[in-house]
Design a protein around this motif. Sequence first.
Motif, PDB file in Angstrom:
ATOM      1  N   LYS A  80      -8.536   1.155  -3.233  1.00 25.76           N
ATOM      2  CA  LYS A  80      -8.626   0.147  -2.167  1.00 25.76           C
ATOM      3  C   LYS A  80      -9.477  -1.038  -2.634  1.00 25.76           C
ATOM      4  O   LYS A  80      -9.101  -2.200  -2.469  1.00 25.76           O
ATOM      5  N   ASP A  81     -10.620  -0.718  -3.238  1.00 20.95           N
ATOM      6  CA  ASP A  81     -11.550  -1.747  -3.714  1.00 20.95           C
ATOM      7  C   ASP A  81     -10.879  -2.737  -4.648  1.00 20.95           C
ATOM      8  O   ASP A  81     -11.095  -3.942  -4.568  1.00 20.95           O
ATOM      9  N   LYS A  82     -10.038  -2.203  -5.546  1.00 20.98           N
ATOM     10  CA  LYS A  82      -9.449  -3.039  -6.588  1.00 20.98           C
ATOM     11  C   LYS A  82      -8.055  -3.544  -6.214  1.00 20.98           C
ATOM     12  O   LYS A  82      -7.363  -4.139  -7.031  1.00 20.98           O
ATOM     13  N   GLY A  83      -7.639  -3.269  -4.981  1.00 19.96           N
ATOM     14  CA  GLY A  83      -6.357  -3.804  -4.511  1.00 19.96           C
ATOM     15  C   GLY A  83      -5.144  -3.135  -5.127  1.00 19.96           C
ATOM     16  O   GLY A  83      -4.072  -3.742  -5.228  1.00 19.96           O
ATOM     17  N   LEU A  84      -5.294  -1.876  -5.551  1.00 21.02           N
ATOM     18  CA  LEU A  84      -4.113  -1.146  -6.054  1.00 21.02           C
ATOM     19  C   LEU A  84      -3.394  -0.522  -4.850  1.00 21.02           C
ATOM     20  O   LEU A  84      -3.961   0.317  -4.151  1.00 21.02           O
ATOM     21  N   PRO A  85      -2.152  -0.929  -4.590  1.00 20.22           N
ATOM     22  CA  PRO A  85      -1.452  -0.395  -3.409  1.00 20.22           C
ATOM     23  C   PRO A  85      -1.246   1.119  -3.503  1.00 20.22           C
ATOM     24  O   PRO A  85      -1.053   1.666  -4.586  1.00 20.22           O
ATOM     25  N   TYR A  86      -1.308   1.791  -2.354  1.00 19.52           N
ATOM     26  CA  TYR A  86      -1.103   3.243  -2.319  1.00 19.52           C
ATOM     27  C   TYR A  86      -0.297   3.591  -1.076  1.00 19.52           C
ATOM     28  O   TYR A  86      -0.187   2.787  -0.141  1.00 19.52           O
ATOM     29  N   LEU A  87       0.279   4.782  -1.087  1.00 20.51           N
ATOM     30  CA  LEU A  87       1.013   5.251   0.094  1.00 20.51           C
ATOM     31  C   LEU A  87       0.644   6.706   0.350  1.00 20.51           C
ATOM     32  O   LEU A  87       0.887   7.580  -0.500  1.00 20.51           O
ATOM     33  N   LEU A  88       0.053   6.937   1.512  1.00 22.53           N
ATOM     34  CA  LEU A  88      -0.285   8.299   1.923  1.00 22.53           C
ATOM     35  C   LEU A  88       0.989   9.021   2.342  1.00 22.53           C
ATOM     36  O   LEU A  88       1.788   8.498   3.117  1.00 22.53           O
ATOM     37  N   VAL A  89       1.192  10.227   1.832  1.00 24.15           N
ATOM     38  CA  VAL A  89       2.403  11.002   2.135  1.00 24.15           C
ATOM     39  C   VAL A  89       2.011  12.234   2.954  1.00 24.15           C
ATOM     40  O   VAL A  89       0.829  12.468   3.198  1.00 24.15           O
ATOM     41  N   THR A  90       2.996  13.041   3.339  1.00 22.70           N
ATOM     42  CA  THR A  90       2.661  14.226   4.145  1.00 22.70           C
ATOM     43  C   THR A  90       2.608  15.500   3.299  1.00 22.70           C
ATOM     44  O   THR A  90       2.133  16.525   3.758  1.00 22.70           O
ATOM     45  N   HIS A  91       3.150  15.457   2.084  1.00 20.21           N
ATOM     46  CA  HIS A  91       3.243  16.671   1.264  1.00 20.21           C
ATOM     47  C   HIS A  91       3.407  16.217  -0.185  1.00 20.21           C
ATOM     48  O   HIS A  91       4.105  15.240  -0.449  1.00 20.21           O
ATOM     49  N   GLU A  92       2.787  16.933  -1.113  1.00 16.90           N
ATOM     50  CA  GLU A  92       2.799  16.457  -2.500  1.00 16.90           C
ATOM     51  C   GLU A  92       4.155  16.580  -3.175  1.00 16.90           C
ATOM     52  O   GLU A  92       4.405  15.911  -4.185  1.00 16.90           O
ATOM     53  N   PHE A  93       5.061  17.410  -2.635  1.00 18.33           N
ATOM     54  CA  PHE A  93       6.438  17.363  -3.164  1.00 18.33           C
ATOM     55  C   PHE A  93       6.980  15.942  -2.974  1.00 18.33           C
ATOM     56  O   PHE A  93       7.605  15.362  -3.867  1.00 18.33           O
ATOM     57  N   SER A  94       6.700  15.404  -1.779  1.00 20.32           N
ATOM     58  CA  SER A  94       7.148  14.039  -1.484  1.00 20.32           C
ATOM     59  C   SER A  94       6.511  13.037  -2.433  1.00 20.32           C
ATOM     60  O   SER A  94       7.164  12.073  -2.852  1.00 20.32           O
ATOM     61  N   ALA A  95       5.224  13.235  -2.737  1.00 19.77           N
ATOM     62  CA  ALA A  95       4.546  12.273  -3.623  1.00 19.77           C
ATOM     63  C   ALA A  95       5.276  12.201  -4.959  1.00 19.77           C
ATOM     64  O   ALA A  95       5.521  11.117  -5.499  1.00 19.77           O
TER      65      ALA A  95
END
Length: 629
Positions: A80-95
């Motif tokens: 977040k600090d460095k502005g790297l986009p991320y996406l929270l998922v519901t399950h790591e298979f999805s990630a």
Amino acid sequence: MDVSFSRRGLFEGALAVTGALAVTASGGPLERARAAKHPGWVFGRMTGAEALTEALLAEGAACVYGIPGAQENELWDTFKDKGLPYLLVTHEFSAAAMADGYARSTGAPGVLCVVPGPGVTNSLTGLGEALLDSSPIVAIVGDVANGEKAKPFQVHALNQTELLRHVCKAVFPVQTVAQIPGAVRQAFVTARSGEPGPVAVVVPYNLFIEAHDFRCPPPAVPAPTFDEAAFQRALPFLADPKARIGIYAGAGCMAFPDELTAVAELLQAPVATSVSGKGVISECHPLAVGWGFGAHASEVAEKVFAGEVKHPLKSGVTTLLAIGVKFSEVSTGYYGNPQPKHVIHVDANACNLGRVLRTDVCVHADAGIFLGRLMACADKVRRPADAMLVARIRELKSDAAKELCAVPAAKCGVDPLALIASLRKALPEDAMLFTDVTVSEHLAAEHFRVTKPRTYFNPVDNQAMGWSIPAAIGAQRVHHGRTVATLTGDGCALMSALEISTAARESLPVKFFILDDQAYHYMQMLQKPAYLRTTATILAKMDYRALAQAFGVAYIEIVAHAELDAKVRGAVCHDGPVLVRVATDYGKRSIRWVEAVRKKYTQELSAAQKARFLARIGSRAIRGDKESD
Ligand SMILES: Cc1ncc(C[n+]2csc(CCOP(=O)(O)OP(=O)(O)O)c2C)c(N)n1
Ligand SMILES: [Mg+2]
């Protein structure tokens, strides 16, 4: 899986990490000045979390998919600090599937970040899909603490590296903070080079908060592979005027659609593709014949490659030029692509060459380099325009198109092929369609016409049910303004549908088409003829409207042919995420892939095995003992 493949990757990766560290250890003011002039370096005093994030940014990561845990909070905070986009998922298979969707749709490695233990084990299925389908992924795993911080019985203390080794091309277990950026950057190189695949970087979490003076240069990128001697051995086969050449192209050609098309025109060769290769040539091109070249796939390809006694063209393909492709079980319909007289097999991974078909020349080479070299020898291999071939392909394609329009009477819903035809009409040519492990995946591979690279995706070789929903969301996250849709069975949807909540939360406008037949129709098609009954194939009757409402996405229901086209168009034009339930009636719809695989599998049974199958079917038929599920 060929184990030597991942071991070699691991070894090469370890060497490269050591190389990067050698530079890290010898930094001085001169190098500092040099690094300032080279913005690609990870340079300066910072924490392990900051260096890892800088390395991801330097490699151009556009999104990190995953779920934070106690071990990675420092890292996610730094994203977040460095502005790297991320996406929270519901399950790591999805990630993992999202990183895969990102990778297949962009051509660049997708990134996931997971916790050790359950985060790692949950992600293994998706990483396995990426490994078998040659998709580049970088998995960042925060491990339990090491060194002085290590304690007995830490939470999530599974052996992450060992677990990951079996589904990754390489794993880089980091031991010290200094190694972090070099390992991450080398992971990107390894994921991309040769035959792409997933690579994991395992970092003990205590290293995220350690500070260090980093001097990590961009990694060296290996020169693409090219076996010139083998190329020279292949040339006479392609230059032989009596040969009728056919091209079989796979995902290895995905970055070179123009070069592949030019080579096809040069050789006047029909082009068939693997499932992952759909899009490497426009399927509207006069020489494109669709997926596969056996009885399991496109009938156009089968006829053109085999030749037809009754047609003036008569002779089929005598010399197969297979480029950037494996002859894997699903794509070839249980190894049902016939053996041509001569085969030249070109691939970036030597372990893939000549493994299935009898092969005259194996060329260890990146597809792009091979195609370029062939173009440079144009005068040796050029053939005159083959009007008869082109006319025959056109004729056969028009016959296939008629089949798409001939919809069998569906009693209580929509025929799956009619849905596929309707999707093709409604989706823009640059839309991305993610198909899943429904038996309809084979109908789509055969009939869903693809004209652009990186627009058609299927979990081909690990066949991981539930892949399409997260993979589509992963792609939509970085392709704003592009239409993204899934074609998934209800069984597949039940495995990953909770991920639709992510699309709703983030307003990612994916169109989720779910073929609802309340059954594992795929298993029923395989079981019924063999056992005369079905077992464990009936699914729940779901209230999809309520599900869509719970997610907060729009809902469309298609229950009859009369409303199919209008409602598919409506879904595609809707500007947010939408769940489309398509009440599906498979009826007696036959599927070439299923029929061909069954025939081939049966042929290979021993006489005793056949007798046992037949005796069981016979006795069940006589007893009328056909209870299902
Ligand atoms: C994770 C996983 N479990 C089991 C299977 C075996 N399998 C392949 S297809 C299938 C059924 C698919 O059913 P559905 O999604 O409803 O599609 P349909 O064929 O009914 O359209 C199963 C159980 C698999 N490929 N992957
Ligand atoms: Mg189903």
